[in-house]
Design an enzyme around this catalytic site. Structure first.
Site, short mmCIF file in Angstrom:
data_model
loop_
_atom_site.label_atom_id
_atom_site.label_comp_id
_atom_site.label_asym_id
_atom_site.label_seq_id
_atom_site.Cartn_x
_atom_site.Cartn_y
_atom_site.Cartn_z
N LYS B 45 7.46 -8.68 -1.60
CA LYS B 45 6.59 -8.27 -0.47
C LYS B 45 7.51 -7.47 0.75
O LYS B 45 8.45 -8.39 1.14
CB LYS B 45 5.47 -9.02 0.11
N GLY B 72 -1.05 -3.46 6.00
CA GLY B 72 -0.14 -3.40 7.30
C GLY B 72 0.98 -4.27 7.24
O GLY B 72 1.50 -4.86 8.37
N CYS B 130 5.95 3.49 4.27
CA CYS B 130 4.53 2.63 4.16
C CYS B 130 3.80 3.49 5.24
O CYS B 130 4.03 3.74 6.33
CB CYS B 130 4.74 1.31 4.57
N ILE B 191 6.98 6.51 -6.35
CA ILE B 191 6.55 6.72 -5.02
C ILE B 191 5.76 5.49 -4.24
O ILE B 191 5.48 4.72 -5.10
CB ILE B 191 5.53 7.95 -5.14
N THR B 193 2.59 4.66 -1.67
CA THR B 193 1.10 5.25 -1.90
C THR B 193 1.02 6.53 -0.91
O THR B 193 2.11 6.94 -0.19
CB THR B 193 0.45 4.23 -1.11
N GLY B 243 4.12 4.33 -9.56
CA GLY B 243 2.76 4.84 -9.24
C GLY B 243 1.77 5.17 -10.31
O GLY B 243 1.85 6.03 -11.21
N THR B 266 -0.66 -1.57 -8.92
CA THR B 266 -1.82 -1.57 -9.04
C THR B 266 -2.53 -2.05 -10.42
O THR B 266 -3.61 -2.69 -10.59
CB THR B 266 -2.39 -0.20 -8.31
#
Ligand SMILES: Cc1cc2nc3c(=O)[nH]c(=O)nc-3n(C[C@H](O)[C@H](O)[C@H](O)COP(=O)(O)OP(=O)(O)OC[C@H]3O[C@@H](n4cnc5c(N)ncnc54)[C@H](O)[C@@H]3O)c2cc1C
Ligand SMILES: Cc1cc2nc3c(=O)[nH]c(=O)nc-3n(C[C@H](O)[C@H](O)[C@H](O)COP(=O)(O)OP(=O)(O)OC[C@H]3O[C@@H](n4cnc5c(N)ncnc54)[C@H](O)[C@@H]3O)c2cc1C
Ligand SMILES: Cc1cc2nc3c(=O)[nH]c(=O)nc-3n(C[C@H](O)[C@H](O)[C@H](O)COP(=O)(O)O)c2cc1C
Ligand SMILES: Cc1cc2nc3c(=O)[nH]c(=O)nc-3n(C[C@H](O)[C@H](O)[C@H](O)COP(=O)(O)O)c2cc1C
Ligand code: FES
Ligand code: FES
Lengths: 270, 306, 306, 270
Positions: B45, B72, B130, B191, B193, B243, B266
């Site tokens: 992270k 965030g 980001c 990529i 997001t 991506g 994801t």
């Protein structure tokens, strides 16, 4: 966020029965695995459509009950959107994939001598399993359930089975007393022996806010919260709920990992 | 070795599948089914100099074949990462790539320095893309000059390989890629997001606490492939592509577009077993589709930029 | 009037649902189930000075919750449009918006002039954002200066309202919007498709004949909402919003983000009855969600740019 | 691209039977509507998953047969990808949504005295309806069908029902003659009375290219082409196929609208 001790896996159950129950549906699912061993208050990430990329994410659903001997998992689902609507239209025999169990459950060890359960609407779902767990430990629980009207009440029979008594509230008085489920708590300060040792709560945010405003100073409340989830396992930090910090600086906990059950006193409802 | 090893610039990965930053925590949240050492590399992270609380909730929303997030960059800060997680990852023999974020250039530099002193970090990934933080983040990644300056400054303080993670939210991703190549980057990751948002028609307001969020998942796969293709035509650095990657054919498609290794994020949420399935299918698919070779850049016309 | 009428800048639409350019031909292909006069306005296929053949096939590929197209603006040219289609559309009382394309500024100007002389065209939509043609198209739409110059030149030759259609493939869509506002545009339409591509792993090559294509459909809806939001905050022109709109709640969400009217394109392919369903549901949904009013810009914080 | 005369609508049929047939499946679907009236060679745009946004597009599938009296539509589907795989696993009773009929069919009026049908693999699908249409007009047709092996042959029984004779080719000689379905055409120049008046063709591009190379100078060929489609009605220009122009300048026709059946001589196969 430390390295986890959770044990979860992916399972596929077979739907045995899909029964309307109040404004919701009870899905009884056979899970043939000795490894699946949920605790009261934990939840599952349920797959909606295994063959499509939409809807993409799993849906978090509480373990509403688990009959370990028979290997039967019960979900109680209120159809509110695309995913839940799809699930409640499944026919017996169809396969339901999920992974779990996830999250921290209700702290049973804090039940004290006279715990109460308070459930609004579909918030009754996890409470069946909680009542069962308490009953299995010989703890007698009083259960308050509420809904807009009698026809919307969820899981009343199941809750009766495991609770000492079940008090029903409906807003239109079509069953039990008239009012929201928290109505009876207004007099809690005047209660003597009857007073709950702890409240286990699950329901709409409004209900939790009422609890915050009325009983929090007197009685510990453990509330099961909801949040949109992506991973469900603590990896994405998406299911944040605000937690109170001394100076009021923003800080967050993960509903999927530190929760979904939190001491109500520690979280900031939004 | 499974025979799936691949070279990502200076990094020798045991397989080309990389856990991307932000969807795999610090490596252990999926442990019961996905141990961190399953992957060719784990990118942790985004990590900042001091702890960041992240954005107010709601932080997530599902979208068609994708999702928006506005985390965030909540993270406990570089010191906690080094103390609590890095030793565990090192113990497990994980190839660790640290994802670096900052609000200013100096913060990026300071985090990079701290990480470079530590033992067990294979590379840095500078997240200049980001979309979920007000200052820094994407602001750097959309400016050619800032991207170049940032990479050059970090280059001075570390001997670790530098991956630079690019944003798709730009008019000319090739120009950014050339700038970071000139500044000394070793690998380009992409990529990040795609900037998006969602509206709650009942509340008549944006759904996410941060208004905007980053779109990820299968929905953006065509955008990711296009960006990888463009960057492959623009620079000669190796590419870590990501991506919307969901299955083993996606991995090969991303390689054909120009990626040397491929990240998965994801798709874990749609199927936590996806990485295992990919690693099981990959040897067979590679034999069937590309004669057992890694098809890096194969979809490009011969005699292209490389 | 169904009570659904709405004002899009100078245009009084009988309802806010617009058939976007390129997915509804010249208005009659869906005739048996969707007559062109169903819509508040019909934007016809991009039209050039002379006939354009378009790109070699394959031109289409389905992607997760979306699709890529690389039609390359095949069209029979402005003269055929004026001769064969416009009279039929006029006869049916359709509000016709002509979508203008060109390879050079002069071509845009010439097409705009020809269209302005004709009877029965309500407005021009300058497509400065098509990703599928080598020259012109998106090239204009990604440059602030070129966009401004193009709109200014067309402004000189027409008294028709000018819609300018923007590309999402830019770093700063607000800057482009401000430029075309300054140059005299009346309405901003967005978004055009997002640049993407797909790879055929069997052929080891790009799938589309044109390599790149434009991504459309529900997958890009979050990107469209974000662009509309940003443009609403950047200029005071009315907005025609589009990109993945599928149902009546989408229409209201796009309005809340800042659109005065809303276009539907790719959703027709997923369900050709979608426009009818939307127009049937809209009055009820508007009563239920927004007290019967059009919620244009309602999701923006009070005291914002407008 | 002129204003259309096509009549199509959206329908929902009920699956009566789903039967394996060669490497494909035959789906018999009851369509209760007097308006649905397809012609041989036309196709339908079939919805895969009405409740999800993925897969997004319809799938073009030929009307393989239509029994107008019984209102039974037959599709023959080869599962090759996500959409077709999903369709062939549908159970009887499930609903199948589609719109159509679309495109121009086979030109029956050009059949002449001795038309032949030539079908490779799943290319046999539309040919059943074509053979029926020819038979109903009293025209006798010879049908050539081919597949890799006997087990992959599609619709042979149905084709026999409507054809004067059916000649089978398999690459491994497991049924009929050994070879590809076009193999017998090599001697076509030497044929006398037997010579076909016209060839109706559907099959892989390779087969069509062989026809182009072998018989096109001698015999008119009408071929049903495939292309990825979005709208299916002529609006999007996505299903382009190259057509021959005098100077060789690029020009395209729409497979969904001017096709799917084209005079083979006029198109540029890619
Ligand atoms: C820990 C936990 C336990 C839950 N237990 C139950 C239960 O036992 N029975 C039950 O009926 N419901 C339960 N819920 C709520 C349930 O998850 C949502 O109703 C469901 O996700 C809605 O999905 P949808 O596709 O029907 O709705 P949509 O609104 O279409 O969903 C869109 C997205 O929003 C998310 N979402 C929408 N509403 C909620 C919500 N209230 N909570 C979390 N995510 C949401 C969905 O997961 C999805 O990602 C629980 C939620 C949590 C967090
Ligand atoms: C006019 C016409 C009639 C057809 N009739 C039949 C029939 O009767 N029986 C039958 O089995 N097949 C038929 N096909 C082919 C059939 O449309 C494809 O096999 C099917 O679309 C593949 O979808 P999928 O999701 O299984 O494959 P995927 O490869 O997953 O599909 C991805 C996308 O590509 C498109 N696509 C892939 N292959 C083809 C193809 N060959 N042609 C057109 N689009 C394709 C799909 O429609 C979809 O949009 C016909 C095609 C056309 C154009
Ligand atoms: C919940 C979430 C959190 C993310 N956090 C980070 C991050 O901290 N740093 C970063 O560089 N990228 C972050 N990303 C972006 C991903 O690393 C990745 O670039 C992007 O999601 C595209 O890949 P995917 O579609 O496979 O997820 C995050 C993405 C998601 C979905
Ligand atoms: C097949 C196809 C053709 C298109 N052709 C044009 C065009 O000629 N001119 C134009 O301005 N936009 C064109 N577009 C873009 C659409 O008008 C629209 O901006 C975009 O598809 C997003 O909306 P949607 O998701 O509702 O389709 C085309 C889109 C598609 C899918
Ligand atoms: S849902 Fe990912 S951290 Fe909770
Ligand atoms: S599929 Fe749209 S024109 Fe043929």
């Amino acid at each position: 966020m430390l390295a986890g001790s959770l044990q979860f896996d992916q399972y596929e159950g077979v739907l045995l029965r899909n029964t309307p129950d109040g404004d919701s549906f009870r899905l009884d699912i056979e899970v043939k695995s000795d490894a699946f061993w949920p605790k009261a208050g934990q939840f599952l990430q349920v797959k909606i459509n295994p063959n499509a990329l939409d809807p993409l994410l799993h849906r978090p659903l509480s373990v509403s009950d688990f009959d370990a001997k028979a290997g039967i998992l019960t979900l109680r689902i209120r159809p509110v959107g695309r995913g839940t609507r799809h699930l409640v239209t499944r026919n017996p025999g169809s396969r339901i994939g999920f992974f779990g169990p996830l999250g921290e459950g209700f702290p049973l060890e804090q039940a004290g001598s006279s715990p109460w359960i308070i459930a609004g609407g579909i918030g009754a779902a996890p409470m069946v399993f909680l009542a069962r767990a308490l009953a299995e430990r010989g703890i007698r629980v009083r259960t308050l359930v509420g809904a807009a009207r009698a026809a919307d009440l969820v899981a009343v029979e199941a809750l009766k089975r495991f609770s000492q008594d079940v008090v029903i509230w409906t807003e239109d008085a079509s069953a039990g007393s008239q009012g929201v489920v928290t109505a009876g708590l207004a007099q809690i300060d005047e209660m003597q022996d009857e007073r709950p040792s702890v409240l286990y709560a699950c329901g709409p945010v409004g209900m939790l806010k009422t609890l915050e405003a009325t009983v929090l100073d007197t009685i510990p409340v453990f509330a099961s919260l909801e949040a949109h989830m992506a991973c469900g396992v603590g990896a994405c930090l998406g299911c944040a709920v605000g937690v109170r910090t001394p100076g009021g600086a923003p800080n967050y906990a993960r509903v999927c990992r530190e929760g979904p059950v939190f001491p109500l006193r520690e979280v900031v409802l939004s | 070795m499974s025979g799936l090893d691949v070279q990502l610039g200076p990094l020798a990965l045991k397989n080309p599948l990389v856990a991307v930053s932000g969807t795999f925590g610090f490596g252990f949240d999926y442990e019961p089914i996905l141990p961190p050492d399953l992957f060719g590399a784990v990118i942790v992270k985004g990590t900042s100099l001091v702890p960041w609380p992240g954005n107010p909730p709601p932080r997530l929303m599902e979208t068609p074949a994708g999702m928006l997030n506005a985390i965030g960059l909540e993270n406990p800060g570089v010191d906690v990462f080094l103390r609590d997680y890095l030793p565990l990852l090192r113990e497990r023999g994980v190839m660790v790539i640290a994802n670096v974020v900052g609000r200013t250039m100096s913060e990026y530099v300071a985090v990079s320095e701290r990480l470079s002193d530590a033992d067990g970090i294979a590379a840095l990934e500078l997240n200049i893309s980001c979309p979920n933080v007000k200052a820094g983040g994407m602001a750097f990644g959309t400016s050619v000059r800032d991207s170049e300056a940032l990479v050059a400054r970090v280059r001075q303080v570390t001997s670790l390989p530098i991956l630079v993670k690019l944003s798709p939210n730009v008019s000319d991703i090739g120009a950014i890629a050339r700038a970071v190549e000139a500044a000394g980057a070793d690998v380009i990751s992409l990529i990040n997001t795609v900037l998006g948002m969602a509206i709650d028609v009942h509340k008549r307001a944006p759904i996410l606490g941060n208004v905007f969020g980053g779109l990820s998942g299968p929905a953006i796969r065509p955008i990711a492939l296009r960006c990888i293709w463009q960057v492959y035509q623009s620079v000669s650095l190796p590419i870590l592509g990501m991506g919307g990657v969901s299955d083993s054919e996606d991995v090969l498609a991303f390689m054909m577009a120009g990626a040397s290794a491929v990240g998965i994020g994801t798709a874990l949420f749609a199927d936590p077993y996806a990485p295992r399935k990919i690693l099981e299918a990959l040897p067979g698919d590679r034999d069937r589709l590309t004669e057992g070779r890694w098809p890096i850049g194969w979809a490009h016309p011969k005699g292209g930029c490389r």
